[in-house]
Design an enzyme around this catalytic site. Structure first.
Site, mmCIF file in Angstrom:
data_model
loop_
_atom_site.group_PDB
_atom_site.id
_atom_site.type_symbol
_atom_site.label_atom_id
_atom_site.label_comp_id
_atom_site.label_asym_id
_atom_site.label_seq_id
_atom_site.Cartn_x
_atom_site.Cartn_y
_atom_site.Cartn_z
ATOM 1 N N LYS A 79 10.576 8.435 1.647
ATOM 2 C CA LYS A 79 10.953 9.854 1.618
ATOM 3 C C LYS A 79 11.891 10.163 2.785
ATOM 4 O O LYS A 79 11.699 9.651 3.907
ATOM 5 C CB LYS A 79 9.675 10.686 1.723
ATOM 6 C CG LYS A 79 9.842 12.177 1.544
ATOM 7 C CD LYS A 79 8.445 12.824 1.591
ATOM 8 C CE LYS A 79 8.523 14.322 1.386
ATOM 9 N NZ LYS A 79 7.202 14.967 1.455
ATOM 10 N N SER A 92 6.220 18.131 -2.122
ATOM 11 C CA SER A 92 7.573 17.929 -1.710
ATOM 12 C C SER A 92 8.060 16.488 -1.876
ATOM 13 O O SER A 92 9.256 16.228 -1.731
ATOM 14 C CB SER A 92 7.765 18.385 -0.267
ATOM 15 O OG SER A 92 6.915 17.664 0.580
ATOM 16 N N SER A 144 1.627 17.444 -0.817
ATOM 17 C CA SER A 144 2.963 16.970 -1.163
ATOM 18 C C SER A 144 3.080 15.544 -1.643
ATOM 19 O O SER A 144 4.156 15.138 -2.068
ATOM 20 C CB SER A 144 3.895 17.158 0.037
ATOM 21 O OG SER A 144 4.077 18.539 0.255
#
Lengths: 143, 472
Positions: free
Chosen positions: B62, B137, B161
């Site tokens: 990420k 997210s 997330s």
């Protein structure tokens, strides 16, 4: 509502063209004062909301356009209203949790450590700066 | 699933030719998904790691986790021009074990959101239905795995997330115990709540990756490990009916299916109370916003990141750079956080939220005295459409109540796939006491007898060039 009604009395009195007796003069002065207070309170409330937001924004070093301020003011208010729920639960006797497990402060000697995988990164860190002069980062003049 | 494709994954980075083939396939599929912000499988040479079960496997990271040589945009215009000067400890450990970091994935800006649509840089689509979000997210990471581009990816979880996108994409998502994986190299959003975790369609790979990353770290003073006694999982707690309100019909079906299946598999199911659940969201967002306002104060357009070069004085420089660099959701949380920390308001908001956190931890202490694990939904709905009217930003926040619970308490949680309903994945979540991840893995493993994770059609296409099947 009382203020509005008194205001209507004044306006209709003026419209009717009444002679101002002492009684209606008192009423008119009272009504005008009521309107002033009413308008004043409304203005204060509006200014406080936006002013609060601008104060908060400047504490957060954020400049906001008027349009942004309006939207954000609404959204912040919505969230704060939701936060008010927290008053429903009785937690007064509890200690606040700052950490999910308690730990002692870990100390080490203030010296360069052997086998440290992150050796001198100064160059690569400075590489991300927008403008450099020697080893200094350039910004607009303070004064 | 992974067993069949393990030989494929072990081979993609083996030679220059293989890497180029792999890159072509990924780029081709990712044009439809948008999972990667940056993809470069050649970038960092693999470390030879003899005997490591992770050796030679690709992994995506990420883009709020630092990997030297890649960017660190955090999905924001504020950092879109930054190149990371160092590598996060968790990533470093995986590299030492022979994994290859092949790219950085898309995310909601600074980790703030439940869709990945809050990314300022790119849109990511759910591989099951590209008109829908992949969750957030860590949407890019979950989408990359579900689309068959990588076998696993790292994400971060502050309020759900990792777990929510995992459930939106039909895969596993682990949020480890707070402090068990170093946060050094994770760009800070809410320091007392967040951590690095894994998404994968393979449970065994999730477990391997977690165990490799799990360690105390001198660079992160909030790390700390503890051994928990190994005990078999016999009982699973479920929330009382009032707490399970508001689920979509598909998720209700999946939820009750999972309970039935666990019963069938021999677990004892008990209803448990979680009285503080109703206050999780206000407490979570108070704390998260407060910490965010402090953590994002460093982005001032001076040392790195976006800068308004036309500013005439430092004050204007900072304020305008921040105004230009941050998206609306980020600004909202910074303002909210600044407000609740202002003198005069701290007691009624921030301190109060921290006391609610204590109450929640007490609830869990009581729960885990009577059951081994807690089962709950991950999110009240399945993957919603981009720009949908179904859930506005405020409602998306309310929907975090099941996942944010684990972040407030610091406990580990695993999202696992339970069904395909109406053509979309449905996932549930298991929560365990601190440091009891192994209990999550063994239980999810047993659940595979009821339901095996499936990948969408687009993933089958990506790996259709694999040769043969290797059995472990």
């Amino acid at each position: 509502m009382k203020f509005v009604k008194t205001a209507q009395t004044v306006l209709s009195a003026r419209r009717d063209g009444c002679k101002s007796t002492q009684k209606s003069q008192k009423t008119r002065r009272g009504a005008e004062k009521a309107i002033d207070i009413f308008v004043y309170i409304t203005i204060v409330v509006i200014i406080m909301d936006t002013r609060e937001l601008y104060t908060t924004a400047s504490l957060a070093q954020l400049s906001l356009s008027d349009a942004e301020a309006e939207t954000l003011s609404r959204e912040v208010s919505r969230m704060l209203e939701h936060f008010a729920r927290m008053r429903e639960i009785d937690v007064d006797s509890l200690e606040p949790t700052t950490h999910t497990f308690s730990k002692v402060n870990r100390l080490r000697t203030d010296a360069k450590e052997n086998g440290e995988r992150l050796s001198d990164m100064t160059d690569s860190l400075l590489h991300n700066a927008p403008e450099l002069e020697d080893r200094f980062i350039v910004i607009p003049n303070v004064l | 699933m992974f067993r069949e494709r393990k030989s494929y994954w072990k081979s993609v980075l083996k030679s220059q030719e293989k890497i180029e083939e792999y890159a072509v396939e990924v780029r081709h599929t990712d044009r439809r998904i948008g999972a990667f912000l940056e993809f470069d499988p050649q970038h960092i040479p693999l470390k030879a790691a003899e005997g490591s079960p992770l050796a030679g496997l690709p992994i995506a990271v990420k883009d709020n986790i630092a990997v030297e040589g890649f960017g660190l945009s955090c999905g924001s215009k504020m950092l879109s021009n930054v190149r990371s000067p160092y590598t996060a400890t968790a990533v470093y450990k995986l590299q030492e074990a022979g994994m290859g970091i092949v790219g950085k994935t898309n995310l909601d800006e600074f980790g703030m959101g439940s869709s990945t649509d809050n990314s300022a840089l790119q849109r990511t689509h759910n591989p099951w239905d590209t008109s829908r979000v992949a969750g957030g997210s860590s949407g890019g990471s979950a989408a990359a795995v579900a689309a068959g581009l990588v076998p696993a990816a790292l994400g971060s979880d502050t309020g759900g997330s990792i777990r929510q996108p995992a459930s939106f994409c039909g895969i596993y998502g682990l949020k480890p115990t707070y402090g068990s994986v170093s946060r050094f190299g994770l760009v800070a959003y809410a320091s007392s709540l967040e951590g690095i975790g894994v998404v994968s369609d393979s449970l065994s790979l999730t477990r391997s990756i977690f165990n490799t990353m799990r360690a105390e770290d001198q660079h992160d003073q909030t790390t700390g490990l503890a051994q928990v006694p190994e005990k078999p999982v016999k009982s699973i707690g479920v929330l009382v009916k009032t707490h399970i309100e508001g689920l979509s019909p598909a998720l209700q079906r999946a939820y009750f299916t999972s309970i039935d299946e666990f019963k069938r598999l021999g677990y004892s199911i008990q209803e448990v109370q979680l009285p503080t659940l109703d206050y999780v969201i206000p407490a979570y967002y108070t704390i998260a916003s407060a910490e965010a306002s402090a953590n994002l104060a460093r982005y001032a357009g001076i040392r790195y990141g976006h800068q308004n070069s036309l500013a005439e004085d430092p004050q204007e420089l900072m304020e305008s750079s921040r105004d230009e660099g941050f998206g609306p959701e980020v600004k909202l949380r910074i303002l909210l956080g600044t407000y609740v920390l202002r003198s005069g308001f701290q007691e009624q908001y921030y301190i109060r939220a921290q006391k609610i956190r204590t109450a929640l931890r007490r609830d869990f202490d009581a729960i885990f005295r009577s059951v081994d694990l807690l089962l709950s939904p991950t999110f009240p709905v399945q993957a919603f459409s981009h720009d949908s009217n179904e859930l506005d930003q405020f409602q998306q926040k309310l929907a975090d109540r099941f996942t944010a619970t684990a972040n407030l308490a610091g406990i580990p949680a695993l999202a696992f796939p339970v069904a395909i309903e109406d053509g979309l994945p449905a996932g549930m979540q298991l929560m365990a006491p601190m440091h009891a991840e192994e209990m999550l893995f063994t239980t999810a493993e047993t659940y595979q007898q009821a339901f095996q994770p499936v990948l969408p059609e687009i993933a089958q296409q990506t790996t259709s060039t694999q040769q043969g099947v290797d059995h472990e």
